[in-house]
Write an enzyme that holds these catalytic residues in place. Structure first.
Site, PDB file in Angstrom:
ATOM      1  N   GLU A  77       0.807  -1.200   0.000  1.00 40.46           N
ATOM      2  CA  GLU A  77       0.000   0.000   0.000  1.00 40.46           C
ATOM      3  C   GLU A  77       0.850   1.264   0.000  1.00 40.46           C
ATOM      4  OE1 GLU A  77      -2.937   0.079   3.024  1.00 40.46           O
ATOM      5  OE2 GLU A  77      -3.899   1.831   2.133  1.00 40.46           O
ATOM      6  N   ASP A  78       1.904   1.270   0.801  1.00 38.93           N
ATOM      7  CA  ASP A  78       2.629   2.527   1.037  1.00 38.93           C
ATOM      8  C   ASP A  78       3.978   2.618   0.331  1.00 38.93           C
ATOM      9  OD1 ASP A  78       0.560   3.132   2.755  1.00 38.93           O
ATOM     10  OD2 ASP A  78       1.601   2.349   4.519  1.00 38.93           O
TER      11      ASP A  78
END
Ligand code: MN
Length: 486
Positions: A77-78
């Site tokens: 996600e990051d």
């Protein structure tokens, strides 16, 4: 502060496989590189979050892939990495776990609200593909709740509510009592700080006041068990803060909470549980209506134990919980206990037990089938699954879990569609009752069927609570109408 070495030494307690340890080291190294330069709101380096998540997982004795996935759970996600890259470095299983956890929180929806409902649906249904996804998500939530201080008051409350509504029921359903009680206490702390502090202080006083008497009881019981050659391990526990808060807010008094103080007596074999029960009763008088045999009648989340509340030293009421080591593992960690019980492939066992023994699982699948819209789905799960339950018995003593307000019609369909479709009458505790009667916990229900019956009536729909009963009645009526042209 937890470091990589703490995680590794925790893993070493149950897994000395050199390759596994190297894999965990490698996952940490990659996660640390990828998150470098990212910080949490508290100011600490981001890597401490996934590290703590994996540390929590290691306390449950999670397998190597789950620990690696815990370390990498926020990278897709990051950070700049793909699922395929994770797969080629750590295998498809780790990649699927990370992807599963990520999908729960990464969907793009037009509104925040729609996104929330979609996420919640994902979280809930994640359990159906690989229960380890949900376990990582629970560990993730637990660490986020433990470190909620640095968030705004609004965020704190929002997280606490979501935790109570979604994560606590999931933890309960998979039997992970340890996580469940910590999540409840953390949520209460943010939702009702005054009540939380008040109960916490009262709890400290109770623990102090009852300490000597419980120690005395522990000594007495272990002496008796020793004399009878029953090896045992005895622990004392006080009910969690939220549990006490709930009992008090339902109008009870502190002194009436029968399981406020509990003594867990853990023995080797089932036969020794019953011997221990007899020995405890011969020393301390039981309260008759406070005896439960969850060994013969396990709870619907697989919990097993004998419960008996007795007048202990000083006439203090103490609940004794008598169970085997294996039952204690399941009582603490739920499904995740399979990681530790070494009974074949833990992952397969978890998924199988979830399907076969946990009744909520089928309700979830059923609701998912009927409710396409995410918001309707989440609402229905909250009403039907994550709400108060009643527990009723079949004629052969099997326990059936139903939402509050359920009737014999819901009961019949929860056993089998044919039983619902051919039902003509119902008995509760041996007496005939209208089939629209609301059932209560401990009712014994008998369904009378007749294969030549007319089948479910349209008006039954207003007397059922469960999605399955509703769907099956509608289905029958539709076919009936088509066949007869009525
Ligand atoms: Mn996270």
């Amino acid at each position: 502060m937890i470091e990589l070495e703490d995680l590794l030494s925790n893993v070493l307690i149950y897994n000395c496989n050199v390759a596994d340890l190297a894999k965990i080291r490698k996952a940490y190294k990659l996660a640390e590189e990828l998150h470098r330069g990212q910080y949490r709101q508290s100011g600490e380096a981001y890597i401490y979050h996934p590290l703590n998540v994996s540390y929590i997982l290691s306390e449950m004795h999670a397998d190597c892939d789950t620990i690696c996935a815990g370390l990498l759970h926020d990278t897709l996600e990051d950070c700049d990495i793909t699922k395929e890259e994770i797969a080629s470095e750590f295998g498809v299983d780790v990649a699927n776990l990370v992807d599963g956890v990520t999908k729960i929180s990464r969907l793009n929806y037009s509104s925040k609200e729609e996104q929330n409902f979609a996420n919640t649906r994902k979280i809930i249904l994640g359990i159906t593909t690989d229960v380890r996804i949900i376990i990582i998500k629970l560990a993730d939530r637990l660490h986020n709740m433990r470190t909620l201080q640095s968030k705004s008051e609004f965020k704190q409350k929002e997280n606490a509510i979501e935790t109570m509504e979604i994560f606590v029921p999931i933890a309960y359903y998979i039997g992970a009592y340890k996580i469940k009680s910590e999540l409840e206490d953390l949520s209460l702390q943010y939702l009702k700080p005054d009540s939380y502090n008040k109960v916490r202080e009262q709890r400290i006083i109770i623990e102090r006041d009852s300490h000597d008497c419980l120690e005395e009881m522990l000594t007495q019981i272990s002496t008796i068990l020793n004399d009878n050659d029953i090896p045992s391990d005895i622990k004392i526990r006080t009910k969690n803060i939220y549990g006490i808060y709930k009992a008090l807010s339902q109008g009870g008094r502190m002194s009436d909470i029968h399981d406020l103080l509990a003594m867990k007596i853990i023995v080797d074999k089932i036969s020794e549980c019953y011997l221990t029960l007899g020995l405890v009763h011969s020393k301390y008088k039981p309260i008759n209506e406070r005896f439960k045999d969850y060994i013969c009648n396990p709870k619907t989340n697989m919990y097993q134990s004998l419960h008996t509340s007795v007048f202990g030293e000083d006439n203090r009421i103490v609940q004794t919980q008598i169970r085997t080591h294996q039952m204690d593992q399941i009582a603490t960690f739920g499904l995740t206990a399979y990681w530790d019980l070494n009974q074949g492939d833990a992952r397969t066992r978890m998924q199988e037990d979830l399907r076969e023994k946990c009744q909520f699982f089928n309700s979830l699948l059923e609701i998912s089938k009927v409710f396409g819209d995410n918001q309707d789905f989440v609402k229905q799960v909250k009403i039907e699954v994550f709400s108060n339950k009643i527990y009723v018995y079949t004629t052969n003593g099997h326990t059936i879990e139903l939402p509050v307000g359920s009737t014999p019609i819901d009961f019949a369909y929860s056993i089998h569609t044919d039983i619902g479709n051919t039902m003509v009458a119902a008995k509760v505790n041996g007496e005939y009752v209208p089939i629209s009667t609301k059932l209560h916990t401990k009712d014994r229900v008998t369904i009378i069927t007749d294969p030549t019956s007319y089948g479910p009536r349209e008006e039954w729909l207003k007397d059922v609570k469960t999605t399955k009963a509703k769907r099956k009645i509608k289905e029958f009526r539709r076919n009936f109408t088509e066949e007869t042209g009525a």
